[in-house]
Motif scaffolding. Structure first.
Motif, PDB file in Angstrom:
ATOM      1  N   LYS A 127      68.557-109.798 -26.655  1.00  0.00           N
ATOM      2  CA  LYS A 127      69.938-109.335 -26.450  1.00  0.00           C
ATOM      3  C   LYS A 127      70.556-108.831 -27.743  1.00  0.00           C
ATOM      4  CE  LYS A 127      71.366-113.272 -25.145  1.00  0.00           C
ATOM      5  NZ  LYS A 127      70.015-113.811 -25.094  1.00  0.00           N
ATOM      6  N   SER A 128      70.434-109.641 -28.788  1.00  0.00           N
ATOM      7  CA  SER A 128      71.099-109.284 -30.044  1.00  0.00           C
ATOM      8  C   SER A 128      70.451-108.042 -30.645  1.00  0.00           C
ATOM      9  CB  SER A 128      71.038-110.454 -31.021  1.00  0.00           C
ATOM     10  OG  SER A 128      71.605-111.596 -30.415  1.00  0.00           O
ATOM     11  N   ASP A 151      78.146-114.975 -29.338  1.00  0.00           N
ATOM     12  CA  ASP A 151      77.198-116.073 -29.232  1.00  0.00           C
ATOM     13  C   ASP A 151      77.643-117.180 -30.194  1.00  0.00           C
ATOM     14  OD1 ASP A 151      75.090-117.757 -28.940  1.00  0.00           O
ATOM     15  OD2 ASP A 151      73.551-116.227 -29.131  1.00  0.00           O
ATOM     16  N   SER A 156      73.913-114.195 -34.403  1.00  0.00           N
ATOM     17  CA  SER A 156      72.847-113.605 -35.208  1.00  0.00           C
ATOM     18  C   SER A 156      73.118-112.151 -35.535  1.00  0.00           C
ATOM     19  CB  SER A 156      71.522-113.711 -34.449  1.00  0.00           C
ATOM     20  OG  SER A 156      71.607-112.995 -33.224  1.00  0.00           O
ATOM     21  N   ASP A 226      77.718-109.149 -27.561  1.00  0.00           N
ATOM     22  CA  ASP A 226      76.455-109.868 -27.471  1.00  0.00           C
ATOM     23  C   ASP A 226      76.759-111.274 -26.965  1.00  0.00           C
ATOM     24  OD1 ASP A 226      73.823-110.649 -27.827  1.00  0.00           O
ATOM     25  OD2 ASP A 226      74.094-111.105 -29.963  1.00  0.00           O
TER      26      ASP A 226
HETATM   27 MG   LIG Z   1      71.112-113.385 -29.607  1.00  0.00          MG
END
Ligand SMILES: [Mg+2]
Ligand SMILES: Nc1ncnc2c1ncn2[C@@H]1O[C@H](COP(=O)(O)OP(=O)(O)OP(=O)(O)O)[C@@H](O)[C@H]1O
Length: 369
Positions: A127-128, A151, A156, A226
């Motif tokens: 995802k990130s 997140d 991240s 995210d």
């Molecule tokens: Mg992530």
């Protein structure tokens, strides 16, 4: 014919009205940042007092230069003096740019920003990575894009996008740091990286809300969020706070991963959010002219088909598989800041091709694709 000093001073002000504050993206005159313009008797030089929002303004030298340059289109030499706003002036400016009531700008009914959440059923699917690369690819297409790392437990985005600074506080607003012109905010910058984050329920809700409300992103075409993996508190909070957001669901080619990802999509459906499509990550690796598929095949398409079936009522046009992202050997190539990567460029193109400002708005009909 010679101009009076007054005429020259107004000409300088007009030039300064064309200089934008790089963070607030509005001109210095309307922001009240030009305290004085004085033209000397000779008519060829001027003194300008520039009022900064905060003393340690990171854009201080950039602004000073821009002011000097603009003024020197009217006089042969300009001297720029710096002062700093009082807390009252700063608050007034904050109210002026944000409006008197502090609400989440992206949740306003007339907001033209498309808010896209990047979700998945389980962790570690990329995802990130997708958020960061997609942001750069959209920016490379000339769109104004912002990124929010929601997140809370596993932020991240800052290292992924190469952001090491935190936001700059101006009054009650936070100015996000930018990379490749993309403003980036992470809950990590908000709480401080040395603080272990273990918020629950209402605390989380407040944190995300405050974060979205108090960050100044300016006018964005697209805001990417995210999300943490799964369908937990943050995902629910974000969907409540941003009712017109739509969702990208990331999965890997494994069948089990896509089954889990379906839950994220189902959550979007329950809360009335459009699912823009599926992104399959780690689809294959190129080796010796061959495509190897160490993580299986078909998970992305399978998920798109399942979501299409599941959301057939709210989204009769279906949920497409929007992109397949190959595996890189080694992550050091990621992200591709300039959008040279074909897979992400393709994804950005497909998303950018959709009309702005219609997504998730209660039109009563589904926009045709
Ligand atoms: Mg992530
Ligand atoms: N296409 C790819 N090729 C190679 N490595 C990748 C690719 N996509 C992601 N990765 C790597 O896989 C790991 C997980 O990716 P990422 O952090 O983006 O996943 P995530 O879904 O955001 O994870 P989390 O659920 O923990 O937030 C990272 O080390 C990342 O560099």
């Amino acid at each position: 014919m010679t101009r009076s000093s007054e005429e020259t001073a107004s000409a300088i002000r007009r030039q300064l009205a064309g200089v934008l504050d790089p963070e607030l993206r509005r001109d210095l005159v309307s922001l009240g940042m030009i305290e004085a313009v004085e033209v000397r008797e000779d008519g060829a030089s001027a003194r300008i007092v520039l009022k900064l929002t905060i003393a340690g303004c990171p854009k201080k030298s950039h602004l000073t230069e821009a002011v000097r340059e603009a003024a020197e289109r009217e006089v042969s030499s300009a001297e720029v003096e710096l002062t700093v706003m009082t807390p009252e002036e700063r608050d007034a400016l904050t109210r002026e740019v944000k409006g008197p009531e502090r609400r989440i700008p992206f949740a306003e009914p007339d907001s033209l920003t498309r808010v896209i959440t990047v979700a998945s059923g389980k962790g570690g699917v990329g995802k990130s990575t997708v958020t960061a690369n997609l942001a750069f690819a959209l920016a490379a297409r000339g769109l104004s894009v912002g990124v929010v790392d929601a997140d809370i437990h596993g932020f991240s985005i800052p290292p992924l996008m190469g952001v090491s600074e935190g936001p700059t506080k101006v009054g009650e607003l936070m100015m996000p740091p930018r990379v490749a012109d993309v403003p980036v905010m992470s809950i990590g910058m908000f709480v401080g990286s040395d603080q272990p984050v273990s918020w629950r329920g209402p605390m989380l809700h407040r944190a995300v809300e405050q974060f979205l409300r108090d960050t100044w992103f300016g006018d964005l075409d697209i805001l990417l969020l995210d999300l943490p993996p799964g369908t937990g508190d943050v995902a629910i909070t974000v969907s409540q706070l941003l009712p017109s957001s739509s969702m990208l669901v990331v999965t890997t080619p494994q069948a089990d991963a896509s089954a889990v990802a379906e839950r994220a999509g189902a959550l979007a459906a329950q809360t009335g959010h459009e699912v823009l499509g599926v992104v399959e990550n780690m689809s294959w690796i190129e080796a010796g002219g061959q495509r190897l598929t160490p993580f299986g095949e078909g998970g992305g398409q399978m998920l798109a088909d399942r979501l299409t079936a599941r959301l057939s009522e709210s989204q009769p046009s279906g949920v497409p598989l929007l992109a397949q992202i190959p595996l890189r050997d080694g992550v050091r190539d990621l992200p591709q800041r300039h959008g040279h990567d074909d897979a992400f460029t393709g994804l950005a193109e497909r998303l950018a091709a959709r009309p702005r400002g219609l997504q998730g708005k209660p039109l009563g009909v589904s926009p045709a694709r």
